[in-house]
Design a protein around this motif. Sequence first.
Motif, mmCIF file in Angstrom:
data_model
loop_
_atom_site.group_PDB
_atom_site.id
_atom_site.type_symbol
_atom_site.label_atom_id
_atom_site.label_comp_id
_atom_site.label_asym_id
_atom_site.label_seq_id
_atom_site.Cartn_x
_atom_site.Cartn_y
_atom_site.Cartn_z
ATOM 1 N N UNK A 125 -3.279 33.366 9.899
ATOM 2 C CA UNK A 125 -2.619 34.090 10.990
ATOM 3 C C UNK A 125 -2.067 35.425 10.499
ATOM 4 N N UNK A 126 -1.488 35.417 9.307
ATOM 5 C CA UNK A 126 -0.960 36.665 8.739
ATOM 6 C C UNK A 126 -2.079 37.671 8.486
ATOM 7 N N UNK A 127 -3.203 37.200 7.955
ATOM 8 C CA UNK A 127 -4.337 38.091 7.694
ATOM 9 C C UNK A 127 -4.893 38.663 8.996
ATOM 10 N N UNK A 128 -4.958 37.833 10.043
ATOM 11 C CA UNK A 128 -5.447 38.306 11.346
ATOM 12 C C UNK A 128 -4.504 39.364 11.910
ATOM 13 N N UNK A 129 -3.200 39.125 11.782
ATOM 14 C CA UNK A 129 -2.216 40.099 12.269
ATOM 15 C C UNK A 129 -2.328 41.404 11.481
ATOM 16 N N UNK A 130 -2.555 41.292 10.184
ATOM 17 C CA UNK A 130 -2.715 42.488 9.360
ATOM 18 C C UNK A 130 -3.957 43.276 9.775
ATOM 19 N N UNK A 131 -5.066 42.580 10.014
ATOM 20 C CA UNK A 131 -6.297 43.257 10.453
ATOM 21 C C UNK A 131 -6.063 43.984 11.783
ATOM 22 N N UNK A 132 -5.343 43.328 12.691
ATOM 23 C CA UNK A 132 -5.060 43.945 13.990
ATOM 24 C C UNK A 132 -4.209 45.200 13.818
ATOM 25 N N UNK A 133 -3.218 45.145 12.932
ATOM 26 C CA UNK A 133 -2.382 46.328 12.687
ATOM 27 C C UNK A 133 -3.192 47.461 12.072
ATOM 28 N N UNK A 134 -4.083 47.136 11.139
ATOM 29 C CA UNK A 134 -4.935 48.160 10.543
ATOM 30 C C UNK A 134 -5.849 48.773 11.599
ATOM 31 N N UNK A 135 -6.371 47.940 12.482
ATOM 32 C CA UNK A 135 -7.252 48.424 13.549
ATOM 33 C C UNK A 135 -6.494 49.381 14.466
ATOM 34 N N UNK A 136 -5.275 49.005 14.845
ATOM 35 C CA UNK A 136 -4.459 49.870 15.704
ATOM 36 C C UNK A 136 -4.170 51.201 15.020
ATOM 37 N N UNK A 137 -3.833 51.144 13.738
ATOM 38 C CA UNK A 137 -3.524 52.365 12.996
ATOM 39 C C UNK A 137 -4.757 53.260 12.889
ATOM 40 N N UNK A 138 -5.926 52.658 12.670
ATOM 41 C CA UNK A 138 -7.169 53.414 12.570
ATOM 42 C C UNK A 138 -7.484 54.103 13.895
ATOM 43 N N UNK A 139 -7.346 53.366 15.000
ATOM 44 C CA UNK A 139 -7.609 53.937 16.316
ATOM 45 C C UNK A 139 -6.652 55.088 16.614
ATOM 46 N N UNK A 140 -5.383 54.897 16.279
ATOM 47 C CA UNK A 140 -4.385 55.945 16.528
ATOM 48 C C UNK A 140 -4.705 57.182 15.692
ATOM 49 N N UNK A 141 -5.126 56.973 14.454
ATOM 50 C CA UNK A 141 -5.476 58.082 13.567
ATOM 51 C C UNK A 141 -6.697 58.827 14.096
ATOM 52 N N UNK A 142 -7.683 58.086 14.544
ATOM 53 C CA UNK A 142 -8.930 58.684 15.025
ATOM 54 C C UNK A 142 -8.731 59.441 16.345
ATOM 55 N N UNK A 143 -7.726 59.098 17.113
ATOM 56 C CA UNK A 143 -7.441 59.801 18.375
ATOM 57 C C UNK A 143 -6.974 61.229 18.083
ATOM 58 N N UNK A 144 -6.363 61.414 16.988
ATOM 59 C CA UNK A 144 -5.868 62.742 16.634
ATOM 60 C C UNK A 144 -4.545 63.026 17.304
#
Length: 143
Positions: A121-140
């Motif tokens: 569960x912790x690893x899944x939550x971490x992956x989701x946070x990384x995904x959100x951060x990546x999307x936010x970064x890519x939006x500019x």
Amino acid sequence: MAGPWSPAKPFLDRGLLGATVSKITSEILPQGETMTKDARDILIDCCVEFITLISSEANEIMERESKKTIGPEHVGKALNDLGFPEYVEGVLAVASEQKEQLKTREKRTTKMEQSGMSQEELEAAQRALFQQATEKYNQGPGE
């Protein structure tokens, strides 16, 4: 014998010992009375010599017993052998109290244990946070 602040005794922390001596003397002296810096320094030097004397004797006792660690019993024997038997009971009592406190002290828990989540569960939550951060970064900026 080397002086208390000689290179032969680099492990001594004069600042910490000075703070301790100041605290003890301020509690003992009547209100409004103080101790000069010179008197405090002499008292600190006496404390260092006393601690060094007891430590050296405890070390010799430990070595005679073929041990590798100085224990409370070695300190007690050292105090007795050096003519301070009146301190032995108190020192051993404090050492025993401290040992009991360490046994009953709560075990520190890690953040993972505190979360109540499984490793997966912790690893899944971490992956989701990384995904959100990546999307936010890519939006500019400003999007």
